[in-house]
Design an enzyme around this catalytic site. Structure first.
Site, PDB file in Angstrom:
ATOM      1  N   ALA A 178       0.863  -1.199   0.000  1.00 44.47           N
ATOM      2  CA  ALA A 178       0.000   0.000   0.000  1.00 44.47           C
ATOM      3  C   ALA A 178       0.891   1.238   0.000  1.00 44.47           C
ATOM      4  CB  ALA A 178      -0.912  -0.002   1.224  1.00 44.47           C
ATOM      5  N   HIS A 237      29.930  20.282 -13.490  1.00 48.12           N
ATOM      6  CA  HIS A 237      31.159  19.804 -12.835  1.00 48.12           C
ATOM      7  C   HIS A 237      31.896  18.754 -13.666  1.00 48.12           C
ATOM      8  CE1 HIS A 237      29.568  21.831  -9.289  1.00 48.12           C
ATOM      9  NE2 HIS A 237      30.672  21.544  -8.635  1.00 48.12           N
ATOM     10  N   GLU A 242       5.730  11.171  -0.080  1.00 48.78           N
ATOM     11  CA  GLU A 242       4.546  12.027   0.159  1.00 48.78           C
ATOM     12  C   GLU A 242       3.739  12.225  -1.136  1.00 48.78           C
ATOM     13  OE1 GLU A 242       4.774  15.092   3.017  1.00 48.78           O
ATOM     14  OE2 GLU A 242       6.299  14.043   4.168  1.00 48.78           O
TER      15      GLU A 242
HETATM   16  C1  LIG Z   1      13.045   7.368   1.642  1.00 46.54           C
HETATM   17  C2  LIG Z   1      11.577   7.178   1.767  1.00 46.54           C
HETATM   18  C3  LIG Z   1      10.918   7.679   2.896  1.00 46.54           C
HETATM   19  C4  LIG Z   1       9.526   7.475   3.020  1.00 46.54           C
HETATM   20  N1  LIG Z   1       8.908   7.925   4.169  1.00 46.54           N
HETATM   21  C5  LIG Z   1       7.605   7.576   4.382  1.00 46.54           C
HETATM   22  C6  LIG Z   1       6.971   7.869   5.629  1.00 46.54           C
HETATM   23  O1  LIG Z   1       7.528   8.521   6.528  1.00 46.54           O
HETATM   24  N2  LIG Z   1       5.712   7.410   5.846  1.00 46.54           N
HETATM   25  C7  LIG Z   1       5.024   6.699   4.894  1.00 46.54           C
HETATM   26  O2  LIG Z   1       3.891   6.299   5.161  1.00 46.54           O
HETATM   27  N3  LIG Z   1       5.592   6.414   3.688  1.00 46.54           N
HETATM   28  C8  LIG Z   1       6.861   6.840   3.419  1.00 46.54           C
HETATM   29  N4  LIG Z   1       7.458   6.547   2.218  1.00 46.54           N
HETATM   30  C9  LIG Z   1       6.695   5.809   1.206  1.00 46.54           C
HETATM   31  C10 LIG Z   1       6.340   6.651   0.000  1.00 46.54           C
HETATM   32  O3  LIG Z   1       5.373   7.605   0.324  1.00 46.54           O
HETATM   33  C11 LIG Z   1       5.923   5.704  -1.121  1.00 46.54           C
HETATM   34  O4  LIG Z   1       7.101   5.063  -1.570  1.00 46.54           O
HETATM   35  C12 LIG Z   1       5.233   6.405  -2.260  1.00 46.54           C
HETATM   36  O5  LIG Z   1       3.976   6.900  -1.854  1.00 46.54           O
HETATM   37  C13 LIG Z   1       5.033   5.478  -3.484  1.00 46.54           C
HETATM   38  O6  LIG Z   1       4.505   4.245  -3.096  1.00 46.54           O
HETATM   39  P1  LIG Z   1       5.218   2.887  -3.594  1.00 46.54           P
HETATM   40  O7  LIG Z   1       6.665   3.011  -3.300  1.00 46.54           O
HETATM   41  O8  LIG Z   1       4.485   1.753  -3.008  1.00 46.54           O
HETATM   42  O9  LIG Z   1       5.049   2.914  -5.173  1.00 46.54           O
HETATM   43  P2  LIG Z   1       3.756   2.427  -6.006  1.00 46.54           P
HETATM   44  O10 LIG Z   1       2.528   3.011  -5.398  1.00 46.54           O
HETATM   45  O11 LIG Z   1       3.824   0.965  -6.201  1.00 46.54           O
HETATM   46  O12 LIG Z   1       4.016   3.161  -7.394  1.00 46.54           O
HETATM   47  C14 LIG Z   1       4.958   2.680  -8.360  1.00 46.54           C
HETATM   48  C15 LIG Z   1       4.853   3.567  -9.598  1.00 46.54           C
HETATM   49  O13 LIG Z   1       3.500   3.491 -10.130  1.00 46.54           O
HETATM   50  C16 LIG Z   1       2.956   4.796 -10.201  1.00 46.54           C
HETATM   51  N5  LIG Z   1       1.517   4.755  -9.919  1.00 46.54           N
HETATM   52  C17 LIG Z   1       0.889   4.178  -8.864  1.00 46.54           C
HETATM   53  N6  LIG Z   1      -0.434   4.388  -8.932  1.00 46.54           N
HETATM   54  C18 LIG Z   1      -0.659   5.123 -10.066  1.00 46.54           C
HETATM   55  C19 LIG Z   1      -1.818   5.668 -10.694  1.00 46.54           C
HETATM   56  N7  LIG Z   1      -3.047   5.523 -10.173  1.00 46.54           N
HETATM   57  N8  LIG Z   1      -1.650   6.357 -11.842  1.00 46.54           N
HETATM   58  C20 LIG Z   1      -0.415   6.536 -12.379  1.00 46.54           C
HETATM   59  N9  LIG Z   1       0.721   6.043 -11.830  1.00 46.54           N
HETATM   60  C21 LIG Z   1       0.602   5.360 -10.687  1.00 46.54           C
HETATM   61  C22 LIG Z   1       3.712   5.607  -9.158  1.00 46.54           C
HETATM   62  O14 LIG Z   1       3.649   7.006  -9.418  1.00 46.54           O
HETATM   63  C23 LIG Z   1       5.108   5.036  -9.309  1.00 46.54           C
HETATM   64  O15 LIG Z   1       5.751   5.644 -10.399  1.00 46.54           O
HETATM   65  C24 LIG Z   1       8.820   6.789   2.016  1.00 46.54           C
HETATM   66  C25 LIG Z   1       9.487   6.326   0.874  1.00 46.54           C
HETATM   67  C26 LIG Z   1      10.838   6.516   0.748  1.00 46.54           C
HETATM   68  C27 LIG Z   1      11.532   5.992  -0.479  1.00 46.54           C
END
Ligand SMILES: Cc1cc2nc3c(=O)[nH]c(=O)nc-3n(C[C@H](O)[C@H](O)[C@H](O)COP(=O)(O)OP(=O)(O)OC[C@H]3O[C@@H](n4cnc5c(N)ncnc54)[C@H](O)[C@@H]3O)c2cc1C
Length: 376
Positions: A129, A333, A358
């Site tokens: 999620a 650079h 976010e």
């Molecule tokens: C360093 C780091 C810190 C973080 N800190 C927090 C935190 O403090 N708390 C927290 O809760 N989360 C945190 N996150 C999680 C972050 O918010 C999620 O990684 C982000 O929301 C994307 O979710 P996912 O990685 O599951 O990617 P996915 O949701 O699987 O998405 C993968 C790709 O598909 C695209 N995609 C997904 N749905 C759609 C759609 N409907 N239409 C078009 N494109 C779509 C996305 O844009 C992306 O390019 C963090 C992540 C990182 C890397």
């Protein structure tokens, strides 16, 4: 739109700038190289009041308005993108506690959040999620006086040192709620997620919850308000991430200007080549455009006006601009930009996550388009 800061706030931004540039930049390099947490810095940040930026004064905070707040995050990010996101996530949680915590616990929680030892975190994401937090599976079963939590949260910023976690939980088959969890409770286990590309000084953790008790008073808002509270938090949080991207971009512009002046090829400084001038000019234009969008979103929030779309626009543009600007900074650079002896190498990696967390850039576009399409 007037984004003039009061004299007190201008002085505070300057004090943060001086502190961050003098104290944080070299430490940020070390945190990156050794992949160690910047949270060792928290006592000093607390002394400057930075843990209480979004906590009302009556509870020991500074109650900084959103425009000034965004400028402070930008100054922190200029020196340390990791410290900036640590403070931005904590401040985002302070805001939802202020808005949604029950009267009986709000004052006590806010007082704690402004003090050292009470860093907060925001745990909505899970392994399955991410962009779709509505599919979160972590369960909160109602028991006498509270809830019993079971499940696993992923990617939690401040997840190791943090004490107070805003956790999105499933309280029914079609019901998500948000609770404030004390991470010192029995049944909470946290593990660092190693190997990040950038912001390696920021803690990112996985958190398992096994029969963890949360008192009912720690529910934010009402049962079923989970997603609404998460999205409210993210509206404000996105201004923070836009400001973080601005800090990175601004550092990159300064570094590419300095380098272009010093480096000589063909018996001339790089700055005399039009190709280099164009990279600098494009970067400065994008930096200022991103700044204006971020100030506008923060100002709307400060005025109590709707700002969801403005925050998404600021976050989308500033994060993508920061990536383009960091790319150009490395390009200016040349080969030196590819090694970590030069700061731009790290900033290029640090910029990358701003268009992911976010809400990814794709999610920001969905928010912006949805609002526009609903209007017509
Ligand atoms: C360093 C780091 C810190 C973080 N800190 C927090 C935190 O403090 N708390 C927290 O809760 N989360 C945190 N996150 C999680 C972050 O918010 C999620 O990684 C982000 O929301 C994307 O979710 P996912 O990685 O599951 O990617 P996915 O949701 O699987 O998405 C993968 C790709 O598909 C695209 N995609 C997904 N749905 C759609 C759609 N409907 N239409 C078009 N494109 C779509 C996305 O844009 C992306 O390019 C963090 C992540 C990182 C890397």
């Amino acid at each position: 739109m007037s984004i003039t800061l009061s004299e007190d706030h201008r002085l505070l931004v300057e004090a943060v700038r001086d502190f961050a540039r003098a104290e944080l930049t070299s430490r940020d390099v070390q945190w990156d190289r050794t992949e160690t947490s910047c949270c060792t810095e928290l006592p000093q940040l607390a002394e400057m009041g930075l843990l209480g930026l979004r906590v009302p004064e009556e509870f020991g905070g500074l109650d900084i308005p959103p425009v000034c707040y965004a400028h402070i995050i930008r100054e922190l990010a200029y020196a340390s993108p990791s410290v900036a996101v640590t403070i931005a996530v904590h401040s985002m949680v302070c805001e939802i506690v202020g808005q949604f915590a029950a009267e009986s616990v709000r004052g006590e929680l806010l007082t704690q959040l402004a003090r050292p030892g009470n860093l907060s975190a925001f745990a909505i994401s899970e392994a399955d999620a991410g962009s779709d937090p509505g599919s979160a599976k972590t369960r909160a079963e109602s028991v006498t006086d509270g809830y019993r939590l079971n499940g696993t949260k992923m990617w939690v910023t401040n997840g190791l040192t943090g004490r107070w976690f805003a956790v999105l939980v499933r309280t029914g088959p079609d019901e998500l709620s948000m609770v404030m969890l004390d991470a010192q409770s029995p049944g909470v286990e946290r593990r660092s997620i190693p190997g990040k590309m950038g912001i390696r000084g920021s803690e990112t953790a996985e958190m398992s919850l096994e029969d963890v008790f949360v008192p009912r008073a720690n529910l934010l808002g009402r049962p079923g308000w989970g997603l609404r509270i998460a999205l409210t938090a993210l509206d404000g949080g996105r201004i923070g991430i836009a400001a973080q991207a601005l800090g990175i971009a601004s550092a990159c512009v300064d570094l590419m200007v300095d380098y272009a002046r010093q480096r000589v090829q063909f018996r001339q400084p790089l700055a005399s080549f039009q190709a280099i001038q164009w990279m600098i000019a494009d970067s400065q234009v994008e930096l200022l455009a991103a700044q204006q969008l971020t100030d506008r979103a923060a100002w709307l929030k400060q005025e109590g006006r709707p700002y969801t779309r403005a925050a998404s626009m600021a976050k989308l543009y500033a994060s993508e601009a920061a990536n383009r600007i960091a790319y150009r900074a490395v390009q200016v650079h040349g080969g030196y930009g590819y090694v970590n002896e030069f700061r731009v190498e790290q900033l290029y990696r640090d910029a990358r996550v701003t268009s992911i967390y976010e809400g990814t850039s794709e999610v920001q576009r969905i928010v912006i388009a949805r609002e526009l399409l609903q209007q017509t």
